[in-house]
Design a protein around this motif. Structure first.
Motif, PDB file in Angstrom:
ATOM      1  N   SER A 193       0.597  -0.924  -0.167  1.00 48.11           N
ATOM      2  CA  SER A 193      -0.089   0.368  -0.267  1.00 48.11           C
ATOM      3  C   SER A 193       0.629   0.932  -0.145  1.00 48.11           C
ATOM      4  O   SER A 193       0.621   2.356  -0.559  1.00 48.11           O
ATOM      5  CB  SER A 193      -1.118  -0.082   1.553  1.00 48.11           C
ATOM      6  OG  SER A 193      -1.621  -0.703   1.312  1.00 48.11           O
ATOM      7  N   THR A 219      -2.339  -1.351   6.917  1.00 51.35           N
ATOM      8  CA  THR A 219      -2.919  -0.057   6.592  1.00 51.35           C
ATOM      9  C   THR A 219      -4.687   0.661   6.862  1.00 51.35           C
ATOM     10  O   THR A 219      -5.422  -0.554   6.423  1.00 51.35           O
ATOM     11  CB  THR A 219      -3.242  -0.474   5.414  1.00 51.35           C
ATOM     12  OG1 THR A 219      -1.384  -0.616   5.164  1.00 51.35           O
ATOM     13  CG2 THR A 219      -2.933   0.774   4.285  1.00 51.35           C
ATOM     14  N   LYS A 271      -6.765   1.948   4.816  1.00 49.70           N
ATOM     15  CA  LYS A 271      -6.845   3.122   3.425  1.00 49.70           C
ATOM     16  C   LYS A 271      -8.409   3.889   3.608  1.00 49.70           C
ATOM     17  O   LYS A 271      -8.464   4.614   2.711  1.00 49.70           O
ATOM     18  CB  LYS A 271      -7.591   1.171   2.894  1.00 49.70           C
ATOM     19  CG  LYS A 271      -6.636   0.416   2.015  1.00 49.70           C
ATOM     20  CD  LYS A 271      -6.507  -0.724   1.465  1.00 49.70           C
ATOM     21  CE  LYS A 271      -6.139   0.266   0.307  1.00 49.70           C
ATOM     22  NZ  LYS A 271      -6.006  -0.522  -1.212  1.00 49.70           N
TER      23      LYS A 271
END
Length: 110
Positions: free
Chosen positions: A27, A85, A87
């Motif tokens: 990512s 992560t 998002k």
């Protein structure tokens, strides 16, 4: 429960979160993250990769003050999480809870 823990749990429940160091590096490479959180005991090589790609992509990094087991517990998961992560934030206010400049430059001890 601290504000960071509460904001992380909200992000996990209402937003889009990926667990794991490999997905965090990926990512960061493609610049598709709002925030990457790494545990204080994340392996050095993985931490360096994430920090490098986050710097290139201008993605803030939050260094969680606890271990990977603590990060897993804060996210409501029964397993250790070395990196995650975010998002999509969902209803979480994690970006407001932390100071992004501090989180990016020095790491945040939550």
């Amino acid at each position: 429960m601290t504000n960071v823990d509460r904001a992380l749990l909200t992000a996990v429940k209402t937003g889009k979160v990926l667990f794991g160091a490999r997905s965090a590096v990926k990512s960061a490479k493609i610049g598709k993250a709002k925030l990457i959180v790494i545990a204080s005991n994340c392996p050095k090589g993985v931490r360096e990769d994430i920090e490098y790609y986050c710097k290139l992509s201008e993605i803030p990094i939050l260094t969680y003050g606890g271990t990977s087991a603590d990060l897993g517990m804060a996210c409501g998961k029964p397993f250790s999480i070395s990196a995650l992560t975010i998002k999509a934030l969902g209803e979480s206010d994690i970006l407001d809870v932390i100071d992004l400049k501090e989180a990016t430059s020095r790491g945040f001890e939550g």
